[in-house]
Design a protein around this motif. Sequence first.
Motif, mmCIF file in Angstrom:
data_model
loop_
_atom_site.group_PDB
_atom_site.id
_atom_site.type_symbol
_atom_site.label_atom_id
_atom_site.label_comp_id
_atom_site.label_asym_id
_atom_site.label_seq_id
_atom_site.Cartn_x
_atom_site.Cartn_y
_atom_site.Cartn_z
ATOM 1 N N ARG A 120 10.493 17.746 12.482
ATOM 2 C CA ARG A 120 10.777 17.360 11.162
ATOM 3 C C ARG A 120 12.134 17.872 10.969
ATOM 4 O O ARG A 120 12.292 19.067 11.125
ATOM 5 N N PHE A 121 13.144 17.150 10.390
ATOM 6 C CA PHE A 121 14.405 17.892 10.208
ATOM 7 C C PHE A 121 15.055 16.883 8.934
ATOM 8 O O PHE A 121 14.491 15.728 8.567
ATOM 9 N N GLU A 122 16.219 17.201 8.588
ATOM 10 C CA GLU A 122 16.846 16.369 7.630
ATOM 11 C C GLU A 122 18.368 15.896 8.226
ATOM 12 O O GLU A 122 18.785 16.443 9.274
ATOM 13 N N ILE A 123 18.677 14.646 7.926
ATOM 14 C CA ILE A 123 19.957 14.310 8.281
ATOM 15 C C ILE A 123 20.467 13.486 6.854
ATOM 16 O O ILE A 123 20.028 12.745 6.233
ATOM 17 N N GLY A 124 21.756 14.301 6.279
ATOM 18 C CA GLY A 124 22.000 13.867 5.085
ATOM 19 C C GLY A 124 20.989 13.819 3.911
ATOM 20 O O GLY A 124 20.245 14.861 4.067
ATOM 21 N N PRO A 125 20.915 12.735 3.196
ATOM 22 C CA PRO A 125 19.795 12.770 2.129
ATOM 23 C C PRO A 125 18.437 12.405 2.731
ATOM 24 O O PRO A 125 17.496 12.401 1.946
#
Length: 248
Positions: A120-125
């Motif tokens: 699980r991770f973030e890309i931009g928003p």
Amino acid sequence: MRLTVLGGCGAWPTAEQPCSGYLVEYDGFRLLLDPGYASMPRLLHHLTVDAVDAVLVSHGHPDHCADLNPLLRARALSDDSPPALPVHAPRGALDAVLALDRPGMLAAAYRLHAFDPGDRFEIGPFTVGTRLLPHFVPNAGIRLATPRGILAYTGDTGPSPDIPRLAEGADLFLSEATYVHRVPDGDAPYLLTARLAGRYAHQAGAARLILTHLWPGTDRATARETAAELFAGPIDVAVPDLAVEAAS
């Protein structure tokens, strides 16, 4: 969140349909999902190459990632090269496509972020949830969440109880449906049908189903009608320039 289809043909592109390619936009951020064969020319109908903010790849088959090469070439070889493009993909999935050019030629054009399906991770928003789904190579089912909507995408997969979990409550469920009623025996563990896509959409309580990765020549109306036998919500078939808003 807005989804624009660049292509949705399985295996190889046709004269009318590129392979998998999807542009997902939210809050001004432009995420390119699975730049498969022939998807870049369609992308250029919507964006310039420097306007892509990040790339996310489900798995390493070329009908899902081959056009990363011309995208990076266009960025690297332009007179005014944009910053390195964040590229997220399962570990090792892009080794072949990134090796198409001489060593180092495109190195400044991208920044590779390898992940393991399940991460699980973030890309931009976007908050990105992933699940390992069965395919011939490691494939990440992808769940993109924003405060205003959820998009779930299977990549390529065979039957799995994790599919409705991936798509639970999704506003848009983008599901591969390579065949309509039956997958040939040798490929049955690794690909889906339109009927199964409809079943999983129903089990997940998804709001809308989009069928993609249809085998070249498959009748779209038949695929849609078959999925509708088990899913009562709106159903689309991925074709170039189809644009759908996802909002909770």
